[in-house]
Design a protein around this motif. Sequence first.
Motif, PDB file in Angstrom:
ATOM      1  N   TYR A 196       0.974  -1.294  -0.052  1.00  0.00           N
ATOM      2  CA  TYR A 196      -0.146   0.072  -0.115  1.00  0.00           C
ATOM      3  C   TYR A 196       0.999   1.181   0.033  1.00  0.00           C
ATOM      4  O   TYR A 196       2.126   1.147   0.212  1.00  0.00           O
ATOM      5  CB  TYR A 196      -0.956   0.189   1.324  1.00  0.00           C
ATOM      6  CG  TYR A 196      -2.056  -0.908   1.349  1.00  0.00           C
ATOM      7  CD1 TYR A 196      -1.649  -2.363   1.693  1.00  0.00           C
ATOM      8  CD2 TYR A 196      -3.337  -0.536   1.209  1.00  0.00           C
ATOM      9  CE1 TYR A 196      -2.694  -3.280   1.494  1.00  0.00           C
ATOM     10  CE2 TYR A 196      -4.481  -1.479   1.074  1.00  0.00           C
ATOM     11  CZ  TYR A 196      -4.177  -2.859   1.365  1.00  0.00           C
ATOM     12  OH  TYR A 196      -5.204  -3.661   1.407  1.00  0.00           O
ATOM     13  N   ARG A 197       0.342   2.400  -0.176  1.00  0.00           N
ATOM     14  CA  ARG A 197       1.077   3.697  -0.062  1.00  0.00           C
ATOM     15  C   ARG A 197       0.159   4.869   0.186  1.00  0.00           C
ATOM     16  O   ARG A 197      -0.988   4.873   0.041  1.00  0.00           O
ATOM     17  CB  ARG A 197       1.665   4.079  -1.444  1.00  0.00           C
ATOM     18  CG  ARG A 197       0.755   4.512  -2.533  1.00  0.00           C
ATOM     19  CD  ARG A 197       1.457   4.730  -3.928  1.00  0.00           C
ATOM     20  NE  ARG A 197       0.513   4.917  -4.985  1.00  0.00           N
ATOM     21  CZ  ARG A 197       1.011   5.222  -6.309  1.00  0.00           C
ATOM     22  NH1 ARG A 197       2.206   4.887  -6.645  1.00  0.00           N
ATOM     23  NH2 ARG A 197      -0.016   5.552  -7.274  1.00  0.00           N
ATOM     24  N   GLN A 198       0.744   5.781   0.915  1.00  0.00           N
ATOM     25  CA  GLN A 198      -0.136   6.967   1.580  1.00  0.00           C
ATOM     26  C   GLN A 198       0.700   8.009   1.079  1.00  0.00           C
ATOM     27  O   GLN A 198       2.139   8.351   1.564  1.00  0.00           O
ATOM     28  CB  GLN A 198      -0.318   6.690   2.882  1.00  0.00           C
ATOM     29  CG  GLN A 198      -1.407   7.901   3.347  1.00  0.00           C
ATOM     30  CD  GLN A 198      -1.896   7.666   4.861  1.00  0.00           C
ATOM     31  OE1 GLN A 198      -1.169   6.898   5.304  1.00  0.00           O
ATOM     32  NE2 GLN A 198      -2.720   8.232   4.988  1.00  0.00           N
ATOM     33  N   ALA A 199       0.151   8.837   0.378  1.00  0.00           N
ATOM     34  CA  ALA A 199       0.814  10.156   0.044  1.00  0.00           C
ATOM     35  C   ALA A 199       0.412  11.437   0.904  1.00  0.00           C
ATOM     36  O   ALA A 199      -0.799  11.277   1.334  1.00  0.00           O
ATOM     37  CB  ALA A 199       0.550  10.486  -1.440  1.00  0.00           C
ATOM     38  N   PRO A 200       1.061  12.548   1.246  1.00  0.00           N
ATOM     39  CA  PRO A 200       0.635  13.481   1.972  1.00  0.00           C
ATOM     40  C   PRO A 200      -0.568  14.092   1.997  1.00  0.00           C
ATOM     41  O   PRO A 200      -0.966  14.486   0.517  1.00  0.00           O
ATOM     42  CB  PRO A 200       1.922  14.572   1.981  1.00  0.00           C
ATOM     43  CG  PRO A 200       2.871  13.785   1.645  1.00  0.00           C
ATOM     44  CD  PRO A 200       2.353  12.592   0.797  1.00  0.00           C
ATOM     45  N   GLY A 201      -1.612  14.202   2.706  1.00  0.00           N
ATOM     46  CA  GLY A 201      -2.978  14.439   2.693  1.00  0.00           C
ATOM     47  C   GLY A 201      -3.916  13.556   1.877  1.00  0.00           C
ATOM     48  O   GLY A 201      -5.064  14.004   1.687  1.00  0.00           O
ATOM     49  N   ALA A 220       5.256   8.853  -1.782  1.00  0.00           N
ATOM     50  CA  ALA A 220       4.727   8.264  -0.822  1.00  0.00           C
ATOM     51  C   ALA A 220       5.255   7.368   0.231  1.00  0.00           C
ATOM     52  O   ALA A 220       6.531   7.038  -0.094  1.00  0.00           O
ATOM     53  CB  ALA A 220       3.329   7.315  -1.410  1.00  0.00           C
ATOM     54  N   VAL A 221       4.640   7.277   1.357  1.00  0.00           N
ATOM     55  CA  VAL A 221       5.222   6.252   2.293  1.00  0.00           C
ATOM     56  C   VAL A 221       4.481   4.965   1.755  1.00  0.00           C
ATOM     57  O   VAL A 221       3.361   4.940   1.756  1.00  0.00           O
ATOM     58  CB  VAL A 221       4.840   6.657   3.514  1.00  0.00           C
ATOM     59  CG1 VAL A 221       5.476   5.232   4.425  1.00  0.00           C
ATOM     60  CG2 VAL A 221       5.444   7.866   4.056  1.00  0.00           C
ATOM     61  N   GLN A 280       9.699   5.313   3.029  1.00  0.00           N
ATOM     62  CA  GLN A 280       9.448   6.599   2.209  1.00  0.00           C
ATOM     63  C   GLN A 280      10.296   6.230   0.632  1.00  0.00           C
ATOM     64  O   GLN A 280      11.352   5.861   0.629  1.00  0.00           O
ATOM     65  CB  GLN A 280      10.264   7.819   2.759  1.00  0.00           C
ATOM     66  CG  GLN A 280      10.073   8.984   1.941  1.00  0.00           C
ATOM     67  CD  GLN A 280       8.806   9.743   1.794  1.00  0.00           C
ATOM     68  OE1 GLN A 280       7.932   9.759   2.881  1.00  0.00           O
ATOM     69  NE2 GLN A 280       8.178   9.849   0.699  1.00  0.00           N
ATOM     70  N   VAL A 281       9.327   6.671  -0.289  1.00  0.00           N
ATOM     71  CA  VAL A 281       9.811   6.638  -1.599  1.00  0.00           C
ATOM     72  C   VAL A 281       9.468   7.999  -2.155  1.00  0.00           C
ATOM     73  O   VAL A 281       8.415   8.657  -2.172  1.00  0.00           O
ATOM     74  CB  VAL A 281       9.082   5.781  -2.583  1.00  0.00           C
ATOM     75  CG1 VAL A 281       9.367   5.891  -3.977  1.00  0.00           C
ATOM     76  CG2 VAL A 281       9.483   4.367  -2.246  1.00  0.00           C
ATOM     77  N   THR A 282      10.535   8.704  -2.619  1.00  0.00           N
ATOM     78  CA  THR A 282      10.529  10.097  -3.140  1.00  0.00           C
ATOM     79  C   THR A 282      11.158  10.136  -4.719  1.00  0.00           C
ATOM     80  O   THR A 282      12.038   9.530  -4.904  1.00  0.00           O
ATOM     81  CB  THR A 282      11.138  11.194  -2.343  1.00  0.00           C
ATOM     82  OG1 THR A 282      10.557  11.101  -1.103  1.00  0.00           O
ATOM     83  CG2 THR A 282      11.082  12.631  -2.957  1.00  0.00           C
ATOM     84  N   VAL A 283      10.017  10.744  -5.585  1.00  0.00           N
ATOM     85  CA  VAL A 283      10.331  10.581  -7.081  1.00  0.00           C
ATOM     86  C   VAL A 283      10.561  12.277  -7.273  1.00  0.00           C
ATOM     87  O   VAL A 283       9.516  13.020  -7.274  1.00  0.00           O
ATOM     88  CB  VAL A 283       9.476  10.172  -7.743  1.00  0.00           C
ATOM     89  CG1 VAL A 283      10.030  10.081  -9.232  1.00  0.00           C
ATOM     90  CG2 VAL A 283       9.226   8.605  -7.331  1.00  0.00           C
TER      91      VAL A 283
END
Length: 120
Positions: free
Chosen positions: A37-42, A91-92, A115-118
Amino acid sequence: QVHLVESGGGLVQPGGSLRLSCAASGSIFRVNAMAWYRQAPGKERELVAVIGDSGSTVYADSVKGRFTISRDSAKNTVYLQMNSLKPEDTAVYYCNANIRTNWGIQNDYWGQGTQVTVSS
Protein backbone atom coordinates in the motif's frame (compact mmCIF):
# COMPACT_ATOMS: atom_id res chain seq x y z
CA GLN A 1 4.83 -11.96 17.71
CA VAL A 2 5.02 -11.21 14.00
CA HIS A 3 7.13 -8.48 12.45
CA LEU A 4 7.26 -7.04 8.95
CA VAL A 5 10.40 -5.14 8.05
CA GLU A 6 10.61 -3.11 4.87
CA SER A 7 13.66 -1.83 3.01
CA GLY A 8 14.62 -0.26 -0.29
CA GLY A 9 12.99 3.15 -0.26
CA GLY A 10 14.79 6.35 -1.14
CA LEU A 11 15.09 9.29 -3.51
CA VAL A 12 15.02 8.64 -7.25
CA GLN A 13 14.69 10.79 -10.32
CA PRO A 14 11.62 10.57 -12.57
CA GLY A 15 11.94 7.60 -14.88
CA GLY A 16 14.14 5.76 -12.42
CA SER A 17 13.63 2.48 -10.60
CA LEU A 18 13.53 1.21 -7.04
CA ARG A 19 12.99 -2.21 -5.50
CA LEU A 20 11.23 -2.54 -2.17
CA SER A 21 11.50 -5.61 0.03
CA CYS A 22 9.46 -6.73 3.03
CA ALA A 23 10.36 -9.71 5.18
CA ALA A 24 7.96 -11.28 7.67
CA SER A 25 9.38 -12.99 10.74
CA GLY A 26 8.25 -14.41 14.06
CA SER A 27 5.80 -17.12 15.04
CA ILE A 28 4.51 -17.73 11.54
CA PHE A 29 2.59 -20.82 10.53
CA ARG A 30 1.48 -19.60 7.13
CA VAL A 31 1.67 -16.38 5.11
CA ASN A 32 -1.34 -15.89 2.89
CA ALA A 33 -1.74 -12.82 0.68
CA MET A 34 0.94 -10.13 0.76
CA ALA A 35 0.49 -6.60 -0.49
CA TRP A 36 1.92 -3.14 -0.85
CA TYR A 37 0.00 0.00 0.00
CA ARG A 38 1.05 3.63 -0.19
CA GLN A 39 0.02 6.88 1.39
CA ALA A 40 0.89 10.28 -0.02
CA PRO A 41 0.71 13.46 2.10
CA GLY A 42 -2.90 14.53 2.57
CA LYS A 43 -4.28 11.41 0.90
CA GLU A 44 -5.74 8.15 2.10
CA ARG A 45 -3.76 4.93 2.07
CA GLU A 46 -4.31 3.07 -1.21
CA LEU A 47 -3.62 -0.44 -2.46
CA VAL A 48 -0.74 -0.63 -4.92
CA ALA A 49 -0.48 -4.37 -5.57
CA VAL A 50 -1.35 -7.69 -3.95
CA ILE A 51 -0.05 -11.21 -4.50
CA GLY A 52 -1.82 -14.34 -3.32
CA ASP A 53 -0.17 -17.42 -1.90
CA SER A 54 -0.63 -19.04 -5.32
CA GLY A 55 1.15 -16.18 -7.05
CA SER A 56 -1.88 -14.45 -8.53
CA THR A 57 -1.51 -10.67 -8.67
CA VAL A 58 -3.68 -7.56 -8.78
CA TYR A 59 -2.44 -4.03 -9.47
CA ALA A 60 -3.85 -0.55 -9.10
CA ASP A 61 -4.53 0.97 -12.51
CA SER A 62 -2.04 3.75 -11.80
CA VAL A 63 0.91 1.33 -11.59
CA LYS A 64 -0.01 -1.34 -14.15
CA GLY A 65 2.83 -1.98 -16.57
CA ARG A 66 5.34 -0.14 -14.36
CA PHE A 67 5.35 -2.03 -11.03
CA THR A 68 5.80 -5.75 -10.44
CA ILE A 69 4.99 -7.54 -7.20
CA SER A 70 6.62 -10.88 -6.43
CA ARG A 71 7.28 -13.09 -3.44
CA ASP A 72 9.70 -15.66 -2.11
CA SER A 73 7.51 -17.88 0.01
CA ALA A 74 10.48 -19.77 1.44
CA LYS A 75 11.73 -16.48 2.90
CA ASN A 76 8.30 -15.02 3.73
CA THR A 77 9.35 -12.00 1.68
CA VAL A 78 7.50 -9.83 -0.79
CA TYR A 79 9.08 -7.47 -3.31
CA LEU A 80 7.89 -4.49 -5.32
CA GLN A 81 9.91 -3.63 -8.40
CA MET A 82 9.04 -0.08 -9.42
CA ASN A 83 10.09 1.14 -12.86
CA SER A 84 9.40 4.35 -14.79
CA LEU A 85 8.74 6.15 -11.55
CA LYS A 86 6.75 9.37 -11.60
CA PRO A 87 6.56 12.24 -9.09
CA GLU A 88 3.02 11.13 -8.26
CA ASP A 89 4.43 7.83 -6.98
CA THR A 90 5.95 9.75 -4.07
CA ALA A 91 4.53 8.30 -0.85
CA VAL A 92 5.23 6.18 2.17
CA TYR A 93 4.96 2.56 1.06
CA TYR A 94 3.65 -0.01 3.52
CA CYS A 95 3.89 -3.77 3.40
CA ASN A 96 0.85 -5.80 4.48
CA ALA A 97 0.55 -9.54 5.03
CA ASN A 98 -2.24 -11.84 6.10
CA ILE A 99 -0.60 -14.32 8.45
CA ARG A 100 -1.66 -17.32 10.44
CA THR A 101 0.48 -17.64 13.55
CA ASN A 102 1.68 -20.78 15.27
CA TRP A 103 -1.12 -20.24 17.80
CA GLY A 104 -3.81 -20.39 15.16
CA ILE A 105 -4.50 -16.66 15.06
CA GLN A 106 -4.99 -15.18 11.59
CA ASN A 107 -4.60 -11.45 11.18
CA ASP A 108 -3.33 -8.66 8.95
CA TYR A 109 0.06 -7.26 9.85
CA TRP A 110 1.75 -4.03 8.70
CA GLY A 111 5.30 -2.88 8.23
CA GLN A 112 6.57 0.44 9.52
CA GLY A 113 6.62 2.06 6.09
CA THR A 114 9.40 3.21 3.80
CA GLN A 115 9.58 6.58 2.07
CA VAL A 116 9.78 6.74 -1.71
CA THR A 117 10.45 10.17 -3.19
CA VAL A 118 10.48 10.75 -6.94
CA SER A 119 11.97 14.13 -7.75
CA SER A 120 14.52 15.77 -9.98
